[in-house]
Design a protein around this motif. Structure first.
Motif, PDB file in Angstrom:
ATOM      1  N   UNK A  39      94.655 -40.461 -34.173  1.00 32.73           N
ATOM      2  CA  UNK A  39      94.878 -39.183 -33.511  1.00 32.73           C
ATOM      3  C   UNK A  39      93.577 -38.363 -33.472  1.00 32.73           C
ATOM      4  N   UNK A  40      92.831 -38.355 -34.570  1.00 32.28           N
ATOM      5  CA  UNK A  40      91.554 -37.628 -34.621  1.00 32.28           C
ATOM      6  C   UNK A  40      90.572 -38.253 -33.641  1.00 32.28           C
ATOM      7  N   UNK A  41      90.557 -39.615 -33.582  1.00 32.57           N
ATOM      8  CA  UNK A  41      89.661 -40.304 -32.652  1.00 32.57           C
ATOM      9  C   UNK A  41      90.002 -39.942 -31.210  1.00 32.57           C
ATOM     10  N   UNK A  42      91.303 -39.898 -30.847  1.00 34.48           N
ATOM     11  CA  UNK A  42      91.730 -39.525 -29.497  1.00 34.48           C
ATOM     12  C   UNK A  42      91.345 -38.071 -29.201  1.00 34.48           C
ATOM     13  N   UNK A  43      91.532 -37.196 -30.159  1.00 35.29           N
ATOM     14  CA  UNK A  43      91.161 -35.796 -29.966  1.00 35.29           C
ATOM     15  C   UNK A  43      89.652 -35.657 -29.779  1.00 35.29           C
ATOM     16  N   UNK A  44      88.879 -36.450 -30.514  1.00 35.33           N
ATOM     17  CA  UNK A  44      87.424 -36.420 -30.345  1.00 35.33           C
ATOM     18  C   UNK A  44      87.027 -36.941 -28.964  1.00 35.33           C
ATOM     19  N   UNK A  45      87.693 -38.005 -28.514  1.00 36.92           N
ATOM     20  CA  UNK A  45      87.410 -38.530 -27.180  1.00 36.92           C
ATOM     21  C   UNK A  45      87.794 -37.499 -26.103  1.00 36.92           C
ATOM     22  N   UNK A  46      88.952 -36.854 -26.294  1.00 35.05           N
ATOM     23  CA  UNK A  46      89.379 -35.824 -25.351  1.00 35.05           C
ATOM     24  C   UNK A  46      88.383 -34.663 -25.354  1.00 35.05           C
ATOM     25  N   UNK A  48      85.225 -34.857 -26.139  1.00 39.43           N
ATOM     26  CA  UNK A  48      84.005 -35.324 -25.478  1.00 39.43           C
ATOM     27  C   UNK A  48      84.185 -35.340 -23.964  1.00 39.43           C
ATOM     28  N   UNK A  49      85.356 -35.812 -23.502  1.00 36.89           N
ATOM     29  CA  UNK A  49      85.637 -35.838 -22.070  1.00 36.89           C
ATOM     30  C   UNK A  49      85.657 -34.410 -21.507  1.00 36.89           C
ATOM     31  N   UNK A  50      86.302 -33.486 -22.208  1.00 38.13           N
ATOM     32  CA  UNK A  50      86.344 -32.087 -21.769  1.00 38.13           C
ATOM     33  C   UNK A  50      84.945 -31.478 -21.767  1.00 38.13           C
ATOM     34  N   UNK A  51      84.152 -31.846 -22.761  1.00 34.70           N
ATOM     35  CA  UNK A  51      82.769 -31.335 -22.815  1.00 34.70           C
ATOM     36  C   UNK A  51      81.971 -31.844 -21.623  1.00 34.70           C
ATOM     37  N   UNK A  56      79.791 -30.835 -16.267  1.00 26.80           N
ATOM     38  CA  UNK A  56      79.774 -31.136 -14.839  1.00 26.80           C
ATOM     39  C   UNK A  56      80.116 -29.882 -14.026  1.00 26.80           C
ATOM     40  N   UNK A  57      81.146 -29.160 -14.458  1.00 25.34           N
ATOM     41  CA  UNK A  57      81.544 -27.932 -13.755  1.00 25.34           C
ATOM     42  C   UNK A  57      80.422 -26.904 -13.836  1.00 25.34           C
ATOM     43  N   UNK A  58      79.790 -26.790 -15.004  1.00 30.20           N
ATOM     44  CA  UNK A  58      78.686 -25.849 -15.169  1.00 30.20           C
ATOM     45  C   UNK A  58      77.533 -26.209 -14.239  1.00 30.20           C
ATOM     46  N   UNK A  59      77.207 -27.493 -14.168  1.00 27.38           N
ATOM     47  CA  UNK A  59      76.130 -27.928 -13.270  1.00 27.38           C
ATOM     48  C   UNK A  59      76.493 -27.629 -11.815  1.00 27.38           C
ATOM     49  N   UNK A  60      77.775 -27.839 -11.454  1.00 27.04           N
ATOM     50  CA  UNK A  60      78.224 -27.547 -10.096  1.00 27.04           C
ATOM     51  C   UNK A  60      78.106 -26.055  -9.805  1.00 27.04           C
ATOM     52  N   UNK A  61      78.529 -25.227 -10.754  1.00 27.27           N
ATOM     53  CA  UNK A  61      78.423 -23.782 -10.553  1.00 27.27           C
ATOM     54  C   UNK A  61      76.971 -23.341 -10.478  1.00 27.27           C
ATOM     55  N   UNK A  62      76.101 -23.937 -11.280  1.00 22.51           N
ATOM     56  CA  UNK A  62      74.676 -23.589 -11.207  1.00 22.51           C
ATOM     57  C   UNK A  62      74.112 -23.969  -9.844  1.00 22.51           C
TER      58      UNK A  62
END
Length: 162
Positions: A39-46, A48-51, A56-62
């Motif tokens: 569960x901790x590994x999945x949360x870390x992957x999630x 990382x994916x959200x990060x 990506x969204x930040x780069x798009x907004x920039x």
């Protein structure tokens, strides 16, 4: 040593561990820890994916921001050029209007001068005719004099008005 409390606590602990092992408690503990680790590994992957998605969204907004800034600069430059062009056009129209008005005023002045000169000439001709008529009447008399005066005055008028 058999009578000490710590000895019996150790024995009870070992008996408890044996019972837990036989009942499969250690397997449950390991399974629970493995599940929690998963569960901790999945949360870390999630996370990382959200990060990565946030980056990506930040780069798009920039990128969009820089494009919007460039577009705004282009709009401002275009507006500035348009304003300068409109000002130059207005200035040119004003100069043209002033030139036309000046030319019209000069034409009116020339016309007024010509009209005044014509009126002066006409007045001078009329005065010359009257003076001539008066002089001739005093010096010449009779029908021949009247005929001569009429012809002479007609000639004087014609020549002065021409």
């Amino acid at each position: 040593m058999l009578m000490e409390a710590e000895f019996w606590v150790a024995v009870a602990f070992l008996v408890f561990c044996g019972i837990v092992w036989k009942a499969g408690g250690f397997a449950q503990i390991v399974k629970g820890l493995d599940g929690r680790g998963e569960r901790v590994r999945r949360e870390l992957e999630e996370a990382r994916r959200l990060r990565e998605e946030a980056a990506s969204v930040l780069a798009d907004y920039k990128r969009r921001r820089s494009e919007a800034e460039r577009e705004a600069e282009a709009i401002v430059a275009s507006a500035r050029e348009e304003a300068e062009r409109a000002a130059a056009e207005g200035h040119a129209r004003l100069n043209e209007f002033v030139a036309r008005r000046t030319k019209a005023a000069e034409a009116k002045i020339a016309q007024a001068e010509a009209q005044a000169a014509a009126e002066v000439r006409a007045a001078a001709a009329e005065a010359a005719v009257r003076v001539s008529e008066t002089i001739l009447r005093e010096k010449v008399s009779g029908e021949a004099a009247q005929d001569l005066i009429r012809r002479s005055l007609g000639d004087v008028r014609t020549r002065l008005r021409a």
